[in-house]
Design a protein around this motif. Structure first.
Motif, PDB file in Angstrom:
ATOM      1  N   LYS A 166       0.835  -1.209   0.000  1.00 44.87           N
ATOM      2  CA  LYS A 166       0.000   0.000   0.000  1.00 44.87           C
ATOM      3  C   LYS A 166       0.865   1.253   0.000  1.00 44.87           C
ATOM      4  O   LYS A 166       0.584   2.224  -0.710  1.00 44.87           O
TER       5      LYS A 166
ATOM      6  N   GLU B   9       0.437   3.663  -3.011  1.00 49.87           N
ATOM      7  CA  GLU B   9      -0.428   4.789  -2.694  1.00 49.87           C
ATOM      8  C   GLU B   9       0.214   5.821  -1.766  1.00 49.87           C
ATOM      9  O   GLU B   9      -0.331   6.891  -1.558  1.00 49.87           O
TER      10      GLU B   9
ATOM     11  N   GLU C  34      -9.298   8.654   5.556  1.00 54.28           N
ATOM     12  CA  GLU C  34      -9.511   7.642   4.522  1.00 54.28           C
ATOM     13  C   GLU C  34     -10.722   7.981   3.664  1.00 54.28           C
ATOM     14  O   GLU C  34     -10.718   7.749   2.450  1.00 54.28           O
ATOM     15  N   GLY C  35     -11.775   8.524   4.293  1.00 53.46           N
ATOM     16  CA  GLY C  35     -12.976   8.887   3.540  1.00 53.46           C
ATOM     17  C   GLY C  35     -12.711   9.966   2.508  1.00 53.46           C
ATOM     18  O   GLY C  35     -13.204   9.911   1.374  1.00 53.46           O
TER      19      GLY C  35
ATOM     20  N   TYR D  89     -10.666   8.408  -0.258  1.00 54.25           N
ATOM     21  CA  TYR D  89     -11.474   7.434  -1.000  1.00 54.25           C
ATOM     22  C   TYR D  89     -12.335   8.135  -2.050  1.00 54.25           C
ATOM     23  O   TYR D  89     -12.509   7.634  -3.165  1.00 54.25           O
ATOM     24  N   ARG D  90     -12.871   9.297  -1.698  1.00 59.37           N
ATOM     25  CA  ARG D  90     -13.696  10.058  -2.660  1.00 59.37           C
ATOM     26  C   ARG D  90     -12.867  10.532  -3.850  1.00 59.37           C
ATOM     27  O   ARG D  90     -13.404  10.840  -4.907  1.00 59.37           O
TER      28      ARG D  90
ATOM     29  N   LYS E 232     -10.575   8.533  -5.041  1.00 61.08           N
ATOM     30  CA  LYS E 232     -10.109   7.262  -5.591  1.00 61.08           C
ATOM     31  C   LYS E 232      -8.637   7.016  -5.288  1.00 61.08           C
ATOM     32  O   LYS E 232      -7.867   6.517  -6.121  1.00 61.08           O
ATOM     33  N   ARG E 233      -8.271   7.353  -4.061  1.00 59.02           N
ATOM     34  CA  ARG E 233      -6.910   7.099  -3.596  1.00 59.02           C
ATOM     35  C   ARG E 233      -6.992   6.392  -2.247  1.00 59.02           C
ATOM     36  O   ARG E 233      -7.899   6.650  -1.451  1.00 59.02           O
ATOM     37  N   GLU E 234      -6.020   5.494  -1.997  1.00 61.29           N
ATOM     38  CA  GLU E 234      -6.056   4.717  -0.756  1.00 61.29           C
ATOM     39  C   GLU E 234      -4.681   4.630  -0.102  1.00 61.29           C
ATOM     40  O   GLU E 234      -4.086   3.557   0.021  1.00 61.29           O
TER      41      GLU E 234
END
Length: 561
Positions: free
Chosen positions: A470, A474, A542-543, A546-547, A549-551
């Protein structure tokens, strides 16, 4: 007639949890238990550990090397579950989808708890209830259940008859002669099994270091009575969600003092419903109230059974302690009773939660200051000796304990007159082959540690590899928040990124700050559980990514200054 039987532990020997045992004769396999292990704080990204069933899949010809297999395929003829604790049934949703269908049996409560778990995961598998007076034939195996006392209702030992000899599987037990449910261990039945002849006793060894007999669960009722009598405010009781008998003890005392009972937490509500459905819990409807009703009653008229004895970050007790529950608050004069010992690995979070509760000037009763609210469900030395005497086995094999506890069990067996060649200390990766004349060690089983994310249900072969991957793909985001002793933000969060180009650090810091201020604003006394703060930071960060499109890997750091 087959002349040998193979016994393999895929979990439960040397590490206490992840119980899963294989009995194999003539290509037919009987599986006993299917449990999880518990992750520690040092295992980032890991919620659970489960047994590695690669060996089992291989011998069933389900593995990746099928084309290289030769010989006749083997078959699972069935599974028995000994009781409803997570380290004996918790891995069912992760293991069963990877195996062919076969019948699964368990006692009344064990089957109900297992089936609820399978329903939660949307799986079609179901566990069939087996009564304690049944003998069930599965291929070459004939299995009978013996009721034993433990820290959960309907715990069972198994008497397994085979062409090679009889085996007594004594998973998790003690001899409680005054159990809360009034159903003691079936000593006469166990003795009769012993008279039939037992080639090997596979015995619980977790309490092998403790002298004497294990205490009765009934003693806890008196301890509850003492605390309820002194309590001026609300009384919160937290225990394991499967411990219906402990809940019944608290309910009995609450009703005695005219306190209405409120269940909070999804797992506790399920336990209540299962208990009532099976007739194992008796609570008048008018005394069973909802949280919104509890907050309107005088504090000395309420008892709250609340999930979160292990300080799980998203549990009801942590939520209430952090003033994030919409109905209930903990205030001065309340009493919080932890009626469960910490599971290894949870100590840091539990101590943090106890600190948070103590700052609210509530009375907190926990294992370090009182041993009156939890007794071990595992037999001490005299209990283990009694089991050896009743079954009178030719060989003894300790299970369900660490290696040091297995060694302590060997001393018990020696005291009972067993020579070392009759005492088997098993390495989890080693096969034992029994015959009518004795036993020998067989092949070494190649087994790895399997980690699982409980939310997604995905297996994590190695959490180190997962995190490194990860970070490589990322990047990593570290969010540093400073909090003063009153539980207030000192300054805007600092954002540090590595391996990721991110131009919106200021907006991210503002978003996290706003979310934390909301949480702190809901707190009436400025005492916030730091574990809960870290979880909020992580979820918020994280939210946001995530919106987009990344983690990235998010590491929340909370500094109390």
């Amino acid at each position: 007639m087959e002349n040998s039987l193979s016994f393999i532990s895929l979990g439960g020997v040397g590490d206490v949890t992840k119980n899963l045992y294989l009995y194999e004769i003539g290509g037919e396999i009987l599986v006993v238990d299917c449990g999880i292990g518990f992750a520690e704080e040092t295992m980032p990204g890991v919620d659970l550990m489960i047994p590695d069933i690669s060996y089992l899949k291989n011998i069933l010809r389900l593995g990746p090397q099928n084309s290289q297999q030769t010989g006749k395929a083997k078959k699972i003829v069935g599974m028995f579950l000994t009781h409803g604790h997570e380290d004996h049934i918790g891995a069912l949703p992760f293991i069963l989808p990877n195996l062919p269908n076969f019948p699964i049996y368990a006692s009344n409560l064990t089957a109900a708890l297992a089936n609820e778990k399978l329903k939660d995961f949307g799986l079609p598998h179901r566990v069939t209830t087996a009564s304690f007076d049944q003998t069930i034939t599965l291929g070459a195996f004939r299995v009978s259940l013996a009721r034993v006392t433990h820290s959960i209702i309907d715990a069972a030992n198994l008497f397994i008859r085979t062409p090679v000899g009889n085996f007594y599987h004594a998973s998790d037990f003690k001899f409680d002669f005054t159990p809360v449910d009034g159903k003691p261990s079936e000593i006469r039945k166990i003795a009769k099994f012993g008279e039939e002849g037992v080639l090997c006793l596979m015995s619980d060894s977790l309490g092998a270091e403790r002298p004497g007999h294990s205490k009765s669960e009934l003693s806890i009722t008196e301890s509850f009575d003492d605390e309820f009598r002194k309590a001026k405010g609300k009384v919160f009781v937290s225990t394991y969600s499967s411990n219906i008998s402990r809940m019944n003890q608290a309910i009995e005392v609450a009703l005695k003092y005219n306190r209405k009972v409120c269940f909070i937490g999804r797992s506790f509500l399920k336990a209540r419903d299962v208990g009532k459905q099976l007739g194992y819990m008796s609570l008048p409807t008018k005394m069973d109230i909802k949280p919104q009703d509890a907050k309107r009653l005088p504090p000395n008229q309420v008892m709250i059974l609340v999930a979160g004895s292990q300080a799980q970050v998203e549990s009801a007790l942590v939520r209430i302690a952090s003033d994030n529950d919409k109905d209930l608050r903990i205030t001065r004069g309340d009493t919080i009773i932890f009626s469960a010992d910490p599971i290894p690995g949870n100590e840091v979070n539990i101590n943090s939660l106890i600190d948070t509760l103590s700052k609210k000037e509530a009375r907190v009763v926990y294992s370090d200051i009182s041993d009156h609210f939890h007794v071990s469900g595992h037999g001490s030395q005299n209990d283990l000796k009694l089991m050896i005497s009743l079954t009178n086995p030719k060989f003894v094999l300790p299970i369900g304990g660490t290696y040091r506890q297995m060694v302590a069990y060997r001393e018990i067996a020696r005291d009972m007159g067993y020579r070392d060649d009759k005492i088997i200390l098993l390495d989890q990766k080693k096969e034992i082959i029994f015959s009518e004349g004795g036993f020998r060690f067989g092949k070494i089983i190649d087994a790895s540690k399997i980690y699982v994310d409980q939310i997604t249900g995905e297996k994590i072969e190695s959490f180190v590899v997962m995190d490194r991957k990860k970070i490589a793909e990322e990047g990593i985001v570290v969010v540093i928040v400073e909090v003063n002793s009153q539980g207030q933000l000192v300054s805007r969060p600092d954002i540090i990124t590595k391996g990721i180009i991110y131009q919106k650090k200021e907006q991210l810091a503002v978003s996290i700050e706003q979310e934390l201020k909301k949480m702190f604003g809901r707190s009436t006394d400025n005492n916030v559980n730091l574990a809960y703060v870290r979880k909020t930071i992580q979820q918020t960060t994280e939210g946001i990514f995530y919106r987009e499109k990344r983690e990235p890997l998010v590491i929340p750091v909370v500094l109390e200054i």
